[in-house]
Every structure is written in structure tokens, then in C-alpha cells.
Design a protein around this motif. Sequence first.
Motif: not given
Length: 376
Positions: A342-357
Motif C-alpha cells: 500500500a501507499l501512504t503517499g507517492v513514493g512512500s510504499p508500506t505493507r498492509l497486513e490483515g486489512p479489515r473486511e
Amino acid sequence: MSDDAGTVGTPGPDDATAIPVGDAYDVVVGHDVLDRVPGLLRAGVLRVLVVSSPAVETYASGVAGALAAHGLQVHRAEVPDAETAKSADVLVRLWSQLGQAGFTRSDAVVCVGGGTVTDLGGFVAASWLRGVDVVHVPTTLLAMVDAAVGGKTGINTPEGKNLVGSFHEPRGVVCDLTTLATLPRAHLAAGLAEVVKGGFIADPRILELVEASPEAALDVHGAVLRELVERKIRVKADVVAADLRESSLREILNYGHTFGHAVEQVESYRWRHGDAVSVGMVFAAELACAAGLLDRSVVERHRRVLTSVGLPTSYADGRWPDLLTAMSRDKKSRGATLRFVALTGVGSPTRLEGPREEWLRAAYDAVSAGRGATRP
């Protein structure tokens, strides 16, 4: 990533650019550079298997001729176009051909074609005698900026895409931009999906170039497309040099792929990879927005940039259960936990684990929204 175009690569004497992937190998980008292929093979090679698809017979014959002119024993293997090439049946056929021709560990494989050819041929090279040399000659934009760089190889199974594979770095990659001249516009656009991905995860200048002139981004003879190709290759080269085996950083290259691969599987691979990744990036952006990670303006920027070059940003409603099942088999998943880039902004990727349904469903509703699939 630097915004200085002069740092993208090192021009050679024939106007080719050599982009290093760490200390492992170079990616050569330029026009009329297919004659570079024989020089990438190590001394002592006797036999070379040239793997290609029917669509690139002219280029494959040229490469085979250049190899033969250097005194090499050239064997040809034609494989089906598109994802149908990446099957166990085709793999076994190529193994048999190598065995019957007496290929040893000092021999090599050269892959000429799109990403399915480099994925398949790379896996053949990785698995034959536990690893022989491979050189990639990508002839599609998608393969140049993604599949041929980074050492990922693989084949598909009925359960999913690229679930069987290995990491096997090539001896080198030759991207002859001249080969793009015969590509249909839709295929060029599909390749630009991976280029745009590089802009969102690492190099915002890519987005600015596309936004300034979408037509120039699709002009295979122009300087803009060449800069986009070199910038995206640099993004991938920097990432894979730091994390070849996708233990951490390299996962950012999968932005848009979790949903995109699910679309490909559900649609029995009738969708072009780049088209599916385009929708996948919008899904990932909507998911990050639902999770409170990403501003709505960046989500809409996804849609504007992708639409400007003719890429789809929506997918037909009614397939959510099938897509969710396919995403659960994604190689980034851990146990029952879905994991997304996922992104928190342009050029700032992150990982989103177990997102809510509810976040997942909101993202899917946003990319379906009754619009239907843009193209198969």
C-alpha cells in the motif's frame, strides 16, 4: 530516487545505456542493440537454446543468427504466445529438448520475447542441472521494464499465477527499443502500467512525464518513452540489488499485483497483465484510503494517470468471492492473513497486513461501482 535524468544510466559509444543491477549484470537499453547478445555469454559456451514465441520470429532469428556467427551451436524452441506458455507441459518439453541436445552446465539459454517467455525460459535455465546461464532479450515494453529484470522466473498452475518458480539472475538483459515499433498500442499501454507503478512507489518524475504528455509516453520513437523505460528499470534495479529474494524491500514491486493477479486468474488469463495491474493499483489505492493511510487526491491521481494512457481502472461487479479466494493464494499471503503493498503517499510504499473486511469490500466496490470490465 533522483529526478536527474542524467543519472538514469550510462550512455555507451553506440548511444546504448547500461543500467547496472548491483554488481550482478547490466541491462542494456538502446536502438538496434541485438548484436550485443553474444557478448554477454561467458567463454566456453558451446550450445545455446533460443526460446521465443511465434510473434517475435524475426527478432529471434536475428539473435540466433548472431549467435551462430560467433561459432555457437544454436537450438531453437518455439513456445506459445501469452500465459499459455507458462505451463508444466511446455516446461517438460523444453527440459527434454535440452537433454536430447546434450546441454551441460557450461551452456546457456537465451529468451527472446515478452514476459511469459522470459519467465518460462528463466525457469528452464534455473532448473536445468540446477542452473545454467540465461540472457534475456525482452521485446515488449512490459518485459523490458519488469519481467526480464530482477531474476524472477516462474510458471503457472491451475491454482494461480507464478506459484512455481525460483530466483535466477541473468547474465545480462538487452532491451532493443526498435522491437517496440511493431507492438499494438494496447500492448504498449499495458507495459506503461508497470512504468506508472514505478512512479507511484519510488520515482514521482515518471508520473510527471506521463502527465505532461500521455501521447509522448506512448511514442516508441521518442525520447520520453526511452526515459520512462530507463527510469523504471533503474527503480527495479535498485530494489532487486538490495533484496533479490523478496525478503522485505522487493515486495514493493508487487504494488497492484495482489488484486491484479486475482483478476488474471478469475478471467483465465484473458486480461493482459498490465491491464490487470492497472486495476490492481486502483484497488490498492482505494484500500489504503479506506484504511486511513492514503489521501483521496492520490487515489484520484491513480485514475487520471492510468486513464490518460488508455488503461482500465475498473472491474466488473459480481466476482468478489472468486477474487478473494484467488488473493488468498497470493505468494505474499501468510497463513490466513492477506498482505498488500500500500501507499501512504507517492513514493512512500508500506505493507498492509490483515486489512479489515469492510476495507476490502469498500475498495472492491470502488473499482466495480457498476462500471464493468474495461477490456478483456
